[in-house]
Design a protein around this motif. Structure first.
Motif, short mmCIF file in Angstrom:
data_model
loop_
_atom_site.label_atom_id
_atom_site.label_comp_id
_atom_site.label_asym_id
_atom_site.label_seq_id
_atom_site.Cartn_x
_atom_site.Cartn_y
_atom_site.Cartn_z
N ILE A 23 1.69 4.83 5.18
CA ILE A 23 1.47 3.99 4.00
C ILE A 23 2.76 4.00 3.18
O ILE A 23 3.39 5.03 3.02
CB ILE A 23 0.25 4.49 3.19
CG1 ILE A 23 -0.17 3.47 2.15
CG2 ILE A 23 0.48 5.83 2.57
CD1 ILE A 23 -1.57 3.68 1.61
N THR A 24 3.17 2.80 2.72
CA THR A 24 4.38 2.68 1.90
C THR A 24 4.02 1.89 0.65
O THR A 24 2.85 1.61 0.40
CB THR A 24 5.50 1.94 2.67
OG1 THR A 24 5.13 0.57 2.81
CG2 THR A 24 5.76 2.55 4.04
N ALA A 25 5.04 1.50 -0.10
CA ALA A 25 4.80 0.77 -1.34
C ALA A 25 4.20 -0.62 -1.10
O ALA A 25 3.51 -1.16 -1.96
CB ALA A 25 6.09 0.63 -2.13
N ASP A 26 4.47 -1.22 0.07
CA ASP A 26 3.99 -2.59 0.29
C ASP A 26 3.21 -2.82 1.58
O ASP A 26 2.74 -3.91 1.83
CB ASP A 26 5.15 -3.58 0.21
CG ASP A 26 6.15 -3.43 1.36
OD1 ASP A 26 6.07 -2.43 2.11
OD2 ASP A 26 7.02 -4.31 1.50
N HIS A 27 3.07 -1.80 2.42
CA HIS A 27 2.31 -2.00 3.65
C HIS A 27 1.69 -0.70 4.16
O HIS A 27 2.04 0.39 3.71
CB HIS A 27 3.19 -2.63 4.75
CG HIS A 27 4.23 -1.69 5.31
ND1 HIS A 27 5.51 -1.65 4.82
CD2 HIS A 27 4.16 -0.77 6.29
CE1 HIS A 27 6.21 -0.75 5.51
NE2 HIS A 27 5.41 -0.19 6.39
N ALA A 28 0.78 -0.88 5.10
CA ALA A 28 0.16 0.26 5.79
C ALA A 28 0.26 0.00 7.29
O ALA A 28 0.32 -1.15 7.73
CB ALA A 28 -1.30 0.38 5.39
N VAL A 29 0.32 1.09 8.05
CA VAL A 29 0.29 0.97 9.52
C VAL A 29 -1.02 1.61 9.98
O VAL A 29 -1.31 2.76 9.67
CB VAL A 29 1.50 1.68 10.17
CG1 VAL A 29 1.38 1.63 11.69
CG2 VAL A 29 2.80 1.03 9.72
N ILE A 30 -1.81 0.81 10.69
CA ILE A 30 -3.11 1.25 11.19
C ILE A 30 -3.01 1.45 12.70
O ILE A 30 -2.62 0.52 13.42
CB ILE A 30 -4.23 0.22 10.91
CG1 ILE A 30 -4.16 -0.33 9.48
CG2 ILE A 30 -5.59 0.81 11.22
CD1 ILE A 30 -4.36 0.65 8.39
N THR A 65 -5.09 -2.50 -2.98
CA THR A 65 -5.66 -2.12 -1.68
C THR A 65 -5.02 -0.85 -1.16
O THR A 65 -5.71 0.05 -0.67
CB THR A 65 -5.50 -3.27 -0.66
OG1 THR A 65 -6.31 -4.38 -1.09
CG2 THR A 65 -5.92 -2.85 0.73
N LEU A 66 -3.69 -0.74 -1.27
CA LEU A 66 -3.00 0.45 -0.77
C LEU A 66 -3.41 1.71 -1.52
O LEU A 66 -3.46 2.79 -0.94
CB LEU A 66 -1.48 0.25 -0.85
CG LEU A 66 -0.92 -0.82 0.10
CD1 LEU A 66 0.54 -1.12 -0.22
CD2 LEU A 66 -1.07 -0.38 1.55
N THR A 67 -3.73 1.57 -2.80
CA THR A 67 -4.16 2.72 -3.59
C THR A 67 -5.56 3.17 -3.17
O THR A 67 -5.86 4.36 -3.15
CB THR A 67 -4.17 2.36 -5.09
OG1 THR A 67 -2.86 1.95 -5.46
CG2 THR A 67 -4.57 3.54 -5.95
N ALA A 68 -6.40 2.21 -2.80
CA ALA A 68 -7.80 2.52 -2.47
C ALA A 68 -8.02 2.86 -1.00
O ALA A 68 -9.11 3.29 -0.62
CB ALA A 68 -8.68 1.33 -2.85
N PHE A 126 -1.56 -9.51 6.92
CA PHE A 126 -1.84 -9.08 5.55
C PHE A 126 -3.22 -8.44 5.53
O PHE A 126 -4.15 -8.95 6.15
CB PHE A 126 -1.79 -10.27 4.58
CG PHE A 126 -0.43 -10.91 4.50
CD1 PHE A 126 0.53 -10.43 3.62
CD2 PHE A 126 -0.10 -11.98 5.32
CE1 PHE A 126 1.79 -11.01 3.55
CE2 PHE A 126 1.15 -12.58 5.25
CZ PHE A 126 2.10 -12.08 4.36
N GLY A 127 -3.35 -7.33 4.82
CA GLY A 127 -4.61 -6.59 4.80
C GLY A 127 -5.25 -6.58 3.41
O GLY A 127 -4.56 -6.59 2.40
N PHE A 128 -6.58 -6.53 3.40
CA PHE A 128 -7.33 -6.60 2.14
C PHE A 128 -8.51 -5.64 2.16
O PHE A 128 -9.17 -5.48 3.18
CB PHE A 128 -7.86 -8.03 1.91
CG PHE A 128 -6.78 -9.06 2.07
CD1 PHE A 128 -5.90 -9.33 1.04
CD2 PHE A 128 -6.60 -9.71 3.29
CE1 PHE A 128 -4.87 -10.25 1.21
CE2 PHE A 128 -5.59 -10.62 3.46
CZ PHE A 128 -4.71 -10.90 2.42
N GLY A 129 -8.78 -5.07 1.00
CA GLY A 129 -9.89 -4.14 0.86
C GLY A 129 -11.22 -4.83 0.61
O GLY A 129 -12.27 -4.20 0.72
N SER A 130 -11.19 -6.12 0.27
CA SER A 130 -12.45 -6.84 0.00
C SER A 130 -12.32 -8.30 0.43
O SER A 130 -11.21 -8.84 0.51
CB SER A 130 -12.79 -6.79 -1.49
OG SER A 130 -11.87 -7.57 -2.23
N ALA A 131 -13.46 -8.92 0.67
CA ALA A 131 -13.48 -10.33 1.06
C ALA A 131 -12.98 -11.22 -0.08
O ALA A 131 -12.31 -12.22 0.15
CB ALA A 131 -14.88 -10.75 1.47
#
Length: 198
Positions: A12-19, A34-37, A61-66
């Motif tokens: 996880i970085t300031a602007d992206h995550a690697v899954i 989203t990155l914080t949650a 791009f990733g999102f925590g909610s619809a």
């Protein structure tokens, strides 16, 4: 099209995550919210995604909610708003705040995001003003009010009185937040009308 990914949070970085999904690492850009949650590295994570394909890049791009993903789609439909700018806006404003800013034409609030100047903020507010009603209502802007509820009936009442969907949604959302889930239709409509006329 990749609609969602589920796997282990590898980075996880300031602007992206690697899954990590079965040994393949997917890099997904996401809002600060989203990155914080998302949780800690090593944990299991599920992200809703939007994939953009351009001549020179394929970006996820990733999102925590619809609702956040829906807003991303709306924002990137505005000329001059790319994926990174849309994420910058969603990092500064949650979906409920964004809905209200657009409904009220508050371009100064939209311009708080990095990369959004006054002209672009005005274009976003103008182009999306009539599209906000279907996305956000109530706490967090998570979803439209379910049919048959006092909130949906209040929306219908304001629409019948000539309010645009964006104005009606913002006013009823603010009234719902203030009065709580047990609010009657009568109380909701009265407070929403007062808020809409401000």
């Amino acid at each position: 099209m990749i609609a969602r990914i589920s796997g282990i949070l590898a980075e996880i970085t300031a602007d992206h995550a690697v899954i990590d999904v079965n040994g393949v690492g997917y890099l997904a850009y996401a809002s600060t919210r989203t990155l914080t949650a998302i949780g800690a590295v090593g944990g299991t994570v599920l992200l809703l995604t939007e994939m953009q394909v351009r001549e020179d890049a394929i970006t996820l791009f990733g999102f925590g909610s619809a609702s956040e993903r829906d807003w991303f789609r709306l924002l990137t439909g505005v000329q001059g708003v790319g994926g990174r700018v849309a994420l910058a806006i969603l990092s500064v404003l949650d979906t409920n705040d964004l809905s209200r800013a657009i409904a009220s034409g508050d371009k100064a609030m939209i311009a708080r995001a990095n990369g959004v100047g006054p002209k672009l903020a005005q274009r976003i507010a103008m182009e999306l003003k009539d599209k906000v009603g279907g996305i956000a209502l109530g706490t967090g802007g998570a979803a439209p009010a379910p049919a048959g509820t006092a909130a949906s009936d209040a929306l219908s009442a304001l629409a019948n009185l000539g309010f645009r969907p964006a104005e009606a949604s913002a006013a009823v959302g603010a009234a719902s937040d203030e009065l709580g889930p047990a609010a009657t239709l009568d109380a909701l409509v009265r407070l929403a009308l007062r808020k809409a006329s401000r």
